[in-house]
Motif scaffolding. Structure first.
Motif, PDB file in Angstrom:
ATOM      1  N   VAL A  58       1.021  -1.198  -0.070  1.00 31.07           N
ATOM      2  CA  VAL A  58      -0.043   0.016   0.007  1.00 31.07           C
ATOM      3  C   VAL A  58       0.983   1.399  -0.186  1.00 31.07           C
ATOM      4  CG1 VAL A  58      -1.945   1.483   1.179  1.00 31.07           C
ATOM      5  CG2 VAL A  58      -1.841  -1.179   1.172  1.00 31.07           C
ATOM      6  N   TYR A  59       0.574   2.271  -0.901  1.00 31.81           N
ATOM      7  CA  TYR A  59       1.266   3.105  -1.156  1.00 31.81           C
ATOM      8  C   TYR A  59       0.451   4.699  -0.627  1.00 31.81           C
ATOM      9  CZ  TYR A  59       4.504   0.735  -3.846  1.00 31.81           C
ATOM     10  OH  TYR A  59       5.591  -0.518  -4.422  1.00 31.81           O
ATOM     11  N   GLU A  60       1.025   5.452   0.231  1.00 31.61           N
ATOM     12  CA  GLU A  60       0.343   6.735   0.357  1.00 31.61           C
ATOM     13  C   GLU A  60       1.144   7.642  -0.714  1.00 31.61           C
ATOM     14  OE1 GLU A  60      -1.573   7.411   2.643  1.00 31.61           O
ATOM     15  OE2 GLU A  60      -1.462   5.816   4.185  1.00 31.61           O
ATOM     16  N   PHE A  61       0.028   8.276  -1.357  1.00 34.27           N
ATOM     17  CA  PHE A  61       0.697   9.345  -2.332  1.00 34.27           C
ATOM     18  C   PHE A  61       0.030  10.879  -2.233  1.00 34.27           C
ATOM     19  CE2 PHE A  61      -2.993   7.330  -4.444  1.00 34.27           C
ATOM     20  CZ  PHE A  61      -3.569   8.192  -5.415  1.00 34.27           C
ATOM     21  N   GLU A  62       0.559  11.624  -3.037  1.00 33.66           N
ATOM     22  CA  GLU A  62       0.223  12.880  -3.185  1.00 33.66           C
ATOM     23  C   GLU A  62       0.408  13.572  -4.681  1.00 33.66           C
ATOM     24  OE1 GLU A  62       3.143  14.878  -0.641  1.00 33.66           O
ATOM     25  OE2 GLU A  62       2.148  14.253   1.263  1.00 33.66           O
ATOM     26  N   PRO A  63      -0.154  14.693  -5.044  1.00 35.75           N
ATOM     27  CA  PRO A  63      -0.109  15.256  -6.482  1.00 35.75           C
ATOM     28  C   PRO A  63       1.498  15.116  -6.856  1.00 35.75           C
ATOM     29  CG  PRO A  63      -1.541  16.411  -5.174  1.00 35.75           C
ATOM     30  CD  PRO A  63      -1.122  15.429  -4.287  1.00 35.75           C
ATOM     31  N   GLY A  64       1.849  14.790  -7.875  1.00 37.50           N
ATOM     32  CA  GLY A  64       3.023  14.862  -8.543  1.00 37.50           C
ATOM     33  C   GLY A  64       3.564  13.425  -8.211  1.00 37.50           C
ATOM     34  N   ASP A  65       3.120  12.536  -7.778  1.00 35.10           N
ATOM     35  CA  ASP A  65       3.684  11.074  -7.635  1.00 35.10           C
ATOM     36  C   ASP A  65       3.301  10.266  -8.743  1.00 35.10           C
ATOM     37  OD1 ASP A  65       4.589  11.838  -5.139  1.00 35.10           O
ATOM     38  OD2 ASP A  65       3.224  10.603  -3.964  1.00 35.10           O
ATOM     39  N   LEU A  66       4.324   9.500  -9.137  1.00 35.96           N
ATOM     40  CA  LEU A  66       4.010   8.640 -10.367  1.00 35.96           C
ATOM     41  C   LEU A  66       4.272   7.191  -9.962  1.00 35.96           C
ATOM     42  CD1 LEU A  66       4.151   8.988 -13.587  1.00 35.96           C
ATOM     43  CD2 LEU A  66       6.586   8.817 -13.441  1.00 35.96           C
ATOM     44  N   PHE A  67       3.376   6.435 -10.523  1.00 36.99           N
ATOM     45  CA  PHE A  67       3.506   4.842 -10.373  1.00 36.99           C
ATOM     46  C   PHE A  67       3.894   4.019 -11.599  1.00 36.99           C
ATOM     47  CE2 PHE A  67       0.836   6.238  -6.877  1.00 36.99           C
ATOM     48  CZ  PHE A  67       1.321   5.520  -5.808  1.00 36.99           C
ATOM     49  N   PHE A  68       4.898   3.164 -11.641  1.00 35.61           N
ATOM     50  CA  PHE A  68       5.162   2.211 -12.733  1.00 35.61           C
ATOM     51  C   PHE A  68       4.451   0.691 -12.155  1.00 35.61           C
ATOM     52  CE2 PHE A  68       8.741   5.115 -12.585  1.00 35.61           C
ATOM     53  CZ  PHE A  68       8.676   5.749 -13.616  1.00 35.61           C
ATOM     54  N   ILE A  69       3.695   0.282 -13.136  1.00 39.24           N
ATOM     55  CA  ILE A  69       2.941  -0.860 -12.742  1.00 39.24           C
ATOM     56  C   ILE A  69       3.269  -1.821 -13.833  1.00 39.24           C
ATOM     57  CG2 ILE A  69       0.779  -2.037 -12.153  1.00 39.24           C
ATOM     58  CD1 ILE A  69      -0.135   1.029 -11.750  1.00 39.24           C
ATOM     59  N   CYS A 110      12.037   0.650 -15.750  1.00 40.58           N
ATOM     60  CA  CYS A 110      11.134   1.141 -14.690  1.00 40.58           C
ATOM     61  C   CYS A 110      10.224   0.329 -14.478  1.00 40.58           C
ATOM     62  CB  CYS A 110      10.654   2.571 -14.991  1.00 40.58           C
ATOM     63  SG  CYS A 110       9.773   2.788 -16.522  1.00 40.58           S
ATOM     64  N   PHE A 111       9.804  -0.502 -15.116  1.00 40.58           N
ATOM     65  CA  PHE A 111       8.557  -1.605 -14.821  1.00 40.58           C
ATOM     66  C   PHE A 111       9.242  -2.950 -14.314  1.00 40.58           C
ATOM     67  CE2 PHE A 111       6.931   0.962 -18.486  1.00 40.58           C
ATOM     68  CZ  PHE A 111       5.818   1.301 -17.725  1.00 40.58           C
ATOM     69  N   GLN A 112      10.574  -3.178 -14.505  1.00 42.42           N
ATOM     70  CA  GLN A 112      10.996  -4.558 -14.332  1.00 42.42           C
ATOM     71  C   GLN A 112      12.129  -4.387 -13.357  1.00 42.42           C
ATOM     72  OE1 GLN A 112      11.473  -6.928 -18.069  1.00 42.42           O
ATOM     73  NE2 GLN A 112       9.619  -6.839 -18.577  1.00 42.42           N
ATOM     74  N   ARG A 113      12.806  -3.430 -13.077  1.00 43.39           N
ATOM     75  CA  ARG A 113      14.111  -3.698 -12.428  1.00 43.39           C
ATOM     76  C   ARG A 113      13.977  -3.210 -10.992  1.00 43.39           C
ATOM     77  NH1 ARG A 113      19.287  -1.236 -15.483  1.00 43.39           N
ATOM     78  NH2 ARG A 113      20.065  -1.881 -13.582  1.00 43.39           N
ATOM     79  N   ARG A 114      12.591  -3.214 -10.254  1.00 41.22           N
ATOM     80  CA  ARG A 114      12.650  -2.835  -8.914  1.00 41.22           C
ATOM     81  C   ARG A 114      13.125  -3.855  -7.995  1.00 41.22           C
ATOM     82  NH1 ARG A 114       7.465  -1.751 -11.138  1.00 41.22           N
ATOM     83  NH2 ARG A 114       6.702  -3.652 -10.634  1.00 41.22           N
ATOM     84  N   SER A 115      13.538  -3.526  -7.054  1.00 39.98           N
ATOM     85  CA  SER A 115      14.064  -4.373  -6.063  1.00 39.98           C
ATOM     86  C   SER A 115      13.500  -4.226  -4.547  1.00 39.98           C
ATOM     87  CB  SER A 115      15.818  -4.129  -5.763  1.00 39.98           C
ATOM     88  OG  SER A 115      15.822  -2.863  -5.121  1.00 39.98           O
ATOM     89  N   ALA A 116      13.857  -4.786  -3.663  1.00 48.45           N
ATOM     90  CA  ALA A 116      13.590  -4.634  -2.167  1.00 48.45           C
ATOM     91  C   ALA A 116      13.355  -3.588  -1.593  1.00 48.45           C
ATOM     92  CB  ALA A 116      13.944  -5.918  -1.339  1.00 48.45           C
ATOM     93  N   VAL A 117      14.381  -2.784  -2.153  1.00 45.52           N
ATOM     94  CA  VAL A 117      14.400  -1.235  -1.499  1.00 45.52           C
ATOM     95  C   VAL A 117      13.872  -0.277  -2.538  1.00 45.52           C
ATOM     96  CG1 VAL A 117      16.607  -1.863  -0.602  1.00 45.52           C
ATOM     97  CG2 VAL A 117      16.915  -1.040  -2.703  1.00 45.52           C
ATOM     98  N   PHE A 118      13.185  -0.611  -3.409  1.00 46.65           N
ATOM     99  CA  PHE A 118      12.444   0.341  -4.389  1.00 46.65           C
ATOM    100  C   PHE A 118      11.173  -0.132  -4.728  1.00 46.65           C
ATOM    101  CE2 PHE A 118      11.551   2.862  -7.946  1.00 46.65           C
ATOM    102  CZ  PHE A 118      11.843   4.139  -7.416  1.00 46.65           C
ATOM    103  N   GLY A 119      10.193   0.563  -4.506  1.00 47.51           N
ATOM    104  CA  GLY A 119       8.694   0.055  -5.038  1.00 47.51           C
ATOM    105  C   GLY A 119       8.321   0.632  -6.239  1.00 47.51           C
ATOM    106  N   HIS A 120       7.009   0.938  -6.242  1.00 46.55           N
ATOM    107  CA  HIS A 120       6.663   1.368  -7.742  1.00 46.55           C
ATOM    108  C   HIS A 120       6.526   2.920  -7.914  1.00 46.55           C
ATOM    109  CE1 HIS A 120       5.051  -2.694  -6.782  1.00 46.55           C
ATOM    110  NE2 HIS A 120       4.755  -2.889  -8.042  1.00 46.55           N
ATOM    111  N   ARG A 121       6.651   3.448  -6.684  1.00 50.31           N
ATOM    112  CA  ARG A 121       6.288   4.868  -6.596  1.00 50.31           C
ATOM    113  C   ARG A 121       7.503   5.785  -6.773  1.00 50.31           C
ATOM    114  NH1 ARG A 121       7.217   7.943  -2.613  1.00 50.31           N
ATOM    115  NH2 ARG A 121       6.138   9.987  -2.080  1.00 50.31           N
TER     116      ARG A 121
END
Length: 293
Positions: A58-69, A110-121
């Motif tokens: 679960v991500y808290e987000f604000e205006p200006g935030d970008l998600f890669f899904i 940006c879609f496939q190289r996420r790791s445990a220290v970096f999420g989608h946002r």
């Protein structure tokens, strides 16, 4: 290019053209049901918004935030803090992005190289938001002759910019979970649902009946169903089926047989697996595997 005002035709256009499509959405007064699809998705919050769920995070987000899904990741808007949540959504056909990539420049990073220290946002600075909006303006322009070529050029520049920003953020991250990621909810029933989601993800091949889950978490069946629907916008059974179908796609792509896949995904009845998969994906498991997904 044509800019849609609803997600469904935008996704349908992306799947039909096998390229990319864009929507600018306003005035959505209800939260979005948890869903998944076969395209990459970029979700940019302009105003409003509150909480976004991607798989079990679960991500808290604000205006200006970008998600890669990534494709086949279940996601949905959980809560909004005002009646108008304005956002831009881009759907991208994965094979199209692969075709545009090179050995030196992987545009799907940006879609496939996420790791445990970096999420989608990613939280974008004002300068980055300005550049992002510049590309959105270029894509929404109507230019007549050469429109398709100019759209592709703008799209290439956009994806190069986003991946450069993404990789730069990754290089700067400390070895800890990003500040914007929340693995638990602030309210009691949100915390309960967070645990239920994690349990479902870890036990997809096992019994996940409502009665079993209720007993597992010492809740009544009716209360369990209520808080799950309140938080996620979808039913427990619908969510479990979506996650099992997502896993089935992965297993079939790895070369597993249809029978083995159904069993590993928790379907106790072969015919039910065939029906559920065909209804969700649009083709039977056998045809899906034969297409080489």
């Amino acid at each position: 290019m044509l800019v849609y005002d609803s997600c469904k035709p935008t996704l349908e256009s992306c799947m039909k053209t096998k390229t990319f499509s864009m929507a600018r959405l306003y005035n959505d007064e209800r939260t979005m049901n948890i869903h998944l699809h076969d395209c990459y998705e970029i979700y940019f919050s302009i105003s409003g918004g509150k909480q976004f769920l991607i798989d079990d995070t679960v991500y808290e987000f604000e205006p200006g935030d970008l998600f890669f899904i990534n494709k086949s990741e279940s996601h949905g808007l959980l809560r909004i803090d005002q009646r108008t949540h304005e956002r831009i959504v881009l759907f991208i056909y994965p094979e199209y992005l692969q075709q545009l990539s090179t050995a030196q420049t992987d545009l799907s990073s940006c879609f496939q190289r996420r790791s445990a220290v970096f999420g989608h946002r990613i939280g974008m600075s004002e300068k980055e938001q300005g550049r992002f909006n510049y590309y959105m303006h270029r894509l929404s322009e109507s230019r007549g002759f050469g429109q398709d070529i100019m759209d592709q050029a703008a799209f290439l520049e956009l994806m190069t910019f986003l991946n450069s920003m993404f990789l730069s953020r990754c290089a700067q991250l400390p070895v800890q979970i990003s500040e914007g990621i929340k693995h638990s909810f602030s309210e009691p029933h949100y915390a309960q649902v967070d645990k239920i989601l994690s349990y479902i993800h870890l036990h997809l091949s096992e019994d996940l009946s409502i009665q079993h889950l209720a007993a597992q978490f010492y809740l009544s069946s009716s209360y369990l169903c209520k808080i799950f629907k309140d938080v996620t916008g979808t039913t427990i059974n619908r969510y479990i089926i979506d996650k099992r179908i997502s896993l089935a796609r992965t297993l079939l792509a790895e070369g597993r047989s249809v029978t083995e896949t159904g069993s590993l995904c928790g379907f106790r009845d072969y015919s039910n697996f065939i029906k559920a998969f065909t209804k969700n994906v649009g083709v039977s498991p056998k045809k899906y595997a034969a297409c080489g997904h």
